[in-house]
Design a protein around this motif. Structure first.
Motif, short mmCIF file in Angstrom:
data_model
loop_
_atom_site.label_atom_id
_atom_site.label_comp_id
_atom_site.label_asym_id
_atom_site.label_seq_id
_atom_site.Cartn_x
_atom_site.Cartn_y
_atom_site.Cartn_z
N ARG A 175 3.06 5.78 8.38
CA ARG A 175 1.77 6.87 8.21
C ARG A 175 2.22 8.19 8.72
O ARG A 175 2.92 8.53 9.55
CB ARG A 175 0.63 6.10 9.06
CG ARG A 175 0.58 6.25 10.35
CD ARG A 175 -0.69 5.76 11.15
NE ARG A 175 -0.54 5.86 12.52
CZ ARG A 175 -0.78 6.88 13.21
NH1 ARG A 175 -1.04 7.84 12.84
NH2 ARG A 175 -0.57 6.94 14.50
N ARG A 186 0.95 -1.03 -0.01
CA ARG A 186 0.11 0.02 -0.10
C ARG A 186 0.79 1.30 0.05
O ARG A 186 1.79 1.24 0.69
CB ARG A 186 -0.83 0.12 1.31
CG ARG A 186 -1.85 1.51 1.23
CD ARG A 186 -2.86 1.12 2.46
NE ARG A 186 -3.44 2.33 2.65
CZ ARG A 186 -4.25 2.64 3.45
NH1 ARG A 186 -4.57 1.72 4.51
NH2 ARG A 186 -4.85 4.02 3.60
N ASP A 187 0.49 2.23 -0.93
CA ASP A 187 1.17 3.45 -0.77
C ASP A 187 0.48 4.50 -1.41
O ASP A 187 -0.07 4.66 -2.51
CB ASP A 187 2.51 3.25 -1.96
CG ASP A 187 3.59 4.58 -1.53
OD1 ASP A 187 3.38 5.02 -0.55
OD2 ASP A 187 4.30 4.59 -2.75
N ASP A 188 -0.05 5.11 -0.41
CA ASP A 188 -0.95 6.30 -0.91
C ASP A 188 -0.50 7.74 -0.04
O ASP A 188 0.48 7.77 0.51
CB ASP A 188 -2.60 5.96 -0.59
CG ASP A 188 -2.94 5.82 0.71
OD1 ASP A 188 -2.34 6.15 1.72
OD2 ASP A 188 -3.58 4.53 0.88
N SER A 213 2.28 4.01 3.89
CA SER A 213 2.86 3.24 3.00
C SER A 213 3.11 2.03 3.74
O SER A 213 3.54 1.98 4.87
CB SER A 213 4.41 3.87 2.55
OG SER A 213 4.18 4.93 1.86
N GLU A 214 2.99 0.87 3.17
CA GLU A 214 3.39 -0.33 3.96
C GLU A 214 3.89 -1.39 3.08
O GLU A 214 3.31 -1.87 2.09
CB GLU A 214 1.91 -0.95 4.55
CG GLU A 214 1.97 -2.19 5.43
CD GLU A 214 0.71 -2.69 6.16
OE1 GLU A 214 0.76 -2.92 7.28
OE2 GLU A 214 -0.27 -3.00 5.45
N ARG A 216 4.98 -0.50 8.37
CA ARG A 216 4.04 0.75 8.02
C ARG A 216 4.56 1.94 8.30
O ARG A 216 5.20 2.17 9.54
CB ARG A 216 2.92 0.34 8.58
CG ARG A 216 1.75 1.53 8.41
CD ARG A 216 0.33 1.22 8.96
NE ARG A 216 -0.30 0.12 8.26
CZ ARG A 216 -1.76 -0.01 8.26
NH1 ARG A 216 -2.49 0.67 8.99
NH2 ARG A 216 -2.23 -0.66 7.73
#
Length: 75
Positions: A27, A7-9, A13-14, A25
């Motif tokens: 955040r 996940r990367d928004d 990011s994880e 992670r």
């Protein structure tokens, strides 16, 4: 074992280790700071652990996240 970015928004990011037993992670906090978190589950072949650290900048948090991934990489 390699890590993959799952996940990367704008907020999180994880990364997950390929065995599925460890995640890192990063955040963004509401106050503009950042938190990096390492979670290695009890089922992992390496020692389980949970770490969480706060940082003022994303760059510093990313450096910690990379260091944790490097240290917890399994051959």
């Amino acid at each position: 074992m390699p890590w993959s970015l799952g996940r990367d928004d704008d907020v999180i990011s994880e990364w997950e280790r390929s065995d599925g037993y460890a995640t890192v992670r990063l955040r963004e906090r509401g106050d503009g700071g950042f938190v990096a978190r390492l979670d290695v589950m009890e089922q992992a072949v390496d020692e389980s652990t949970y770490k969480r650290e706060r940082f003022d900048t994303r760059e510093t948090a990313l450096e910690r996240a990379k260091a944790w991934r490097d240290a917890r990489d399994i051959d």
